[in-house]
Motif scaffolding. Structure first.
Motif, PDB file in Angstrom:
ATOM      1  N   VAL A 175       0.844  -1.199   0.000  1.00 18.05           N
ATOM      2  CA  VAL A 175       0.000   0.000   0.000  1.00 18.05           C
ATOM      3  C   VAL A 175       0.880   1.250   0.000  1.00 18.05           C
ATOM      4  O   VAL A 175       0.597   2.239  -0.693  1.00 18.05           O
ATOM      5  CB  VAL A 175      -0.961  -0.008   1.197  1.00 18.05           C
ATOM      6  N   ARG A 176       1.962   1.220   0.773  1.00 16.79           N
ATOM      7  CA  ARG A 176       2.881   2.358   0.804  1.00 16.79           C
ATOM      8  C   ARG A 176       3.509   2.583  -0.574  1.00 16.79           C
ATOM      9  O   ARG A 176       3.624   3.719  -1.046  1.00 16.79           O
ATOM     10  CB  ARG A 176       3.965   2.121   1.857  1.00 16.79           C
ATOM     11  N   LEU A 177       3.877   1.506  -1.233  1.00 19.91           N
ATOM     12  CA  LEU A 177       4.475   1.612  -2.557  1.00 19.91           C
ATOM     13  C   LEU A 177       3.453   2.131  -3.570  1.00 19.91           C
ATOM     14  O   LEU A 177       3.786   2.934  -4.460  1.00 19.91           O
ATOM     15  CB  LEU A 177       5.013   0.248  -2.991  1.00 19.91           C
ATOM     16  N   ALA A 178       2.203   1.703  -3.431  1.00 20.05           N
ATOM     17  CA  ALA A 178       1.144   2.217  -4.299  1.00 20.05           C
ATOM     18  C   ALA A 178       0.973   3.720  -4.089  1.00 20.05           C
ATOM     19  O   ALA A 178       0.777   4.479  -5.047  1.00 20.05           O
ATOM     20  CB  ALA A 178      -0.169   1.490  -4.024  1.00 20.05           C
ATOM     21  N   ALA A 179       1.048   4.177  -2.834  1.00 18.91           N
ATOM     22  CA  ALA A 179       0.941   5.609  -2.547  1.00 18.91           C
ATOM     23  C   ALA A 179       2.059   6.389  -3.230  1.00 18.91           C
ATOM     24  O   ALA A 179       1.842   7.484  -3.771  1.00 18.91           O
ATOM     25  CB  ALA A 179       0.975   5.842  -1.038  1.00 18.91           C
ATOM     26  N   GLU A 180       3.276   5.833  -3.217  1.00 16.02           N
ATOM     27  CA  GLU A 180       4.403   6.520  -3.843  1.00 16.02           C
ATOM     28  C   GLU A 180       4.223   6.610  -5.355  1.00 16.02           C
ATOM     29  O   GLU A 180       4.542   7.628  -5.978  1.00 16.02           O
ATOM     30  CB  GLU A 180       5.704   5.802  -3.501  1.00 16.02           C
ATOM     31  N   TRP A 208      -3.942   6.332   0.557  1.00 17.59           N
ATOM     32  CA  TRP A 208      -3.120   5.142   0.748  1.00 17.59           C
ATOM     33  C   TRP A 208      -2.019   5.378   1.770  1.00 17.59           C
ATOM     34  O   TRP A 208      -1.667   4.489   2.535  1.00 17.59           O
ATOM     35  CB  TRP A 208      -2.515   4.708  -0.589  1.00 17.59           C
ATOM     36  N   ALA A 209      -1.452   6.598   1.765  1.00 19.25           N
ATOM     37  CA  ALA A 209      -0.416   6.909   2.748  1.00 19.25           C
ATOM     38  C   ALA A 209      -0.977   6.826   4.169  1.00 19.25           C
ATOM     39  O   ALA A 209      -0.333   6.295   5.083  1.00 19.25           O
ATOM     40  CB  ALA A 209       0.156   8.304   2.478  1.00 19.25           C
ATOM     41  N   LEU A 210      -2.183   7.347   4.365  1.00 19.53           N
ATOM     42  CA  LEU A 210      -2.810   7.262   5.686  1.00 19.53           C
ATOM     43  C   LEU A 210      -3.072   5.813   6.061  1.00 19.53           C
ATOM     44  O   LEU A 210      -2.859   5.401   7.201  1.00 19.53           O
ATOM     45  CB  LEU A 210      -4.112   8.059   5.695  1.00 19.53           C
ATOM     46  N   GLU A 211      -3.544   5.019   5.094  1.00 20.85           N
ATOM     47  CA  GLU A 211      -3.819   3.608   5.365  1.00 20.85           C
ATOM     48  C   GLU A 211      -2.546   2.867   5.776  1.00 20.85           C
ATOM     49  O   GLU A 211      -2.560   2.016   6.670  1.00 20.85           O
ATOM     50  CB  GLU A 211      -4.415   2.946   4.120  1.00 20.85           C
TER      51      GLU A 211
END
Length: 415
Positions: A175-180, A208-211
């Motif tokens: 999820v973090r990578l998707a946010a980036e 996504w970053a918050l998630e």
């Protein structure tokens, strides 16, 4: 827009003109209702005064998609009034593809839902995607965003599809990578003047970053939305978004905090509030200095953020405050230190330097710097660097400098 009534775009003549894409009537009626000059209107839409006059009188037609978009953005024409061009892609349909410049409705569901997958994600796969994203970011500095958009959309699709087989910490990392990736796509849309798509991607990245509990990316997306507001001439909104980046993510790194502080400073500078701008610039510089002592604590996308970049930001603030000599000095020093592989950024700051020289009344220097920037501004600097050159030409013409006409001639060859 401070010089127009809140219901400006409810005026029937303006509505009819926009609907018919009669841009000459749009410009003429807008000026009549707001009382601004052709020169001032030209600065808003990235056109020099003679071109505004030619469009108003019907001697020049607006056939370029880029010029049309500059008028729509510069005059803040509501989206519901602007007709979708025939060549634009069809409205996106939720599915397994990303059909438009912004995120489709189904993407969030797919990244947060379990779907069948034959590939089980592992740490080495995510390490490789991390490195690939970093390489693409640096490539974009040199070749611009247009060649990379489709590549990055496919890469995000790959990341999204990995979520189904991720478990525990690996799921958070996906999820973090998707946010980036979404943040990078937002930046590229912004670079191409696709405001709606950029905002949609920034919103998706922020969610996504918050998630994922990523304070750095959550703050960065708000700072970048502040940058968009600043780019659109909205100083108050830039300040509010930058301040939101500061208070909403207290766990962000010193460098990310510094970015938010300098974005707030640029918003104040745009509003000609020199005291608050200087105070926040000093605070940002202190944060940068402290961040440089521990670069390992900074997120990878902050690779560009250092003293050179900050010097250029001081130049931008001085430009807004019309402290022309300070703007020239800061931009000159920053450009000299900026590596050649930052081709897109060097083009942008070079056009800003030309603007600063023009504002200072140093027309020959303004023309020389502007002409040097023209090839790259045409190739990888549209619309922002290209618009700044038009603004520089307008400033030169307003000061009665013959160099303004020479710059217009050079721009018309590629416009």
């Amino acid at each position: 827009m401070g010089d127009s009534a809140p219901d400006l775009w409810s005026h029937p003549q303006l509505i009819a003109a926009v609907t018919a894409e009669d841009w000459g009537t749009v410009l003429r009626t807008y000026r009549r209702l707001t009382g601004i000059s052709q020169t001032k209107l030209g600065e808003r839409v990235g056109l020099v005064q003679p071109d505004v006059s030619a469009i108003e009188r019907g001697h020049r037609r607006v056939t370029s998609v880029e010029v049309r978009q500059r008028i729509v953005t510069g005059l803040d024409i509501p989206a519901e009034l602007v007709r979708v061009r025939a060549e634009a892609p069809a409205p996106p349909v939720a599915g397994l593809v990303l059909p438009g410049p912004g995120p489709d409705d189904d993407l969030l569901t797919r990244v947060t839902s379990v779907v069948e997958s034959e590939h089980r994600v592992d740490a080495p796969t995510l390490d490789w995607l991390d490195r690939l994203l970093a390489e693409h970011r640096r490539a974009e500095d040199e070749i611009g965003s247009r060649p990379l958009v489709d590549v990055m959309r496919q890469q995000l699709r790959t990341v999204v599809n990995l979520y189904a087989s991720a478990r525990g910490p690996l799921a958070d990392r996906v999820v973090r990578l998707a946010a980036e990736h979404a943040q990078f796509l937002a930046w590229m849309a912004q670079d191409q003047g696709q405001t709606a798509a950029a905002l949609a991607w920034y919103d998706r990245s922020h969610e996504w970053a918050l998630e994922a509990g990523d304070a750095n990316m959550a703050a960065t997306t708000l700072s970048m939305k502040a940058h968009m507001a600043w780019s659109g001439g909205r100083g108050d909104r830039a300040v509010r978004l930058a301040e939101a980046a500061r208070w909403s993510a207290p766990g962000a790194s010193l460098g990310v905090q510094g970015m938010a502080a300098q974005m707030a400073a640029r918003g104040h500078a745009l509003n000609r509030d020199g005291d608050d701008a200087e105070r926040l610039l000093d605070e940002a510089q202190s944060l940068i200095g402290r961040a440089s002592e521990h670069p390992e604590d900074e997120p990878v996308w902050m690779y560009f953020y250092g003293e050179t970049w900050f010097t250029l930001q001081r130049g931008m603030a001085a430009l807004h405050l019309r402290d022309w000599r300070a703007a020239v000095d800061h931009l000159t020093v920053g450009l000299a230190a900026l590596p050649d592989d930052y081709r897109r950024d060097k083009t942008w700051y070079r056009t800003c330097l030309a603007h600063a020289y023009a504002g200072a009344g140093e027309a020959p220097q303004a023309l020389a710097v502007a002409l040097e920037a023209v090839p790259d501004a045409a190739a990888i600097g549209r619309p922002h660097s290209w618009n700044e050159l038009h603004t520089t030409a307008a400033v030169l013409l307003r000061r009665g400098a013959s160099e303004g006409q020479q710059l217009i001639a050079a721009l018309r060859e590629l416009d």
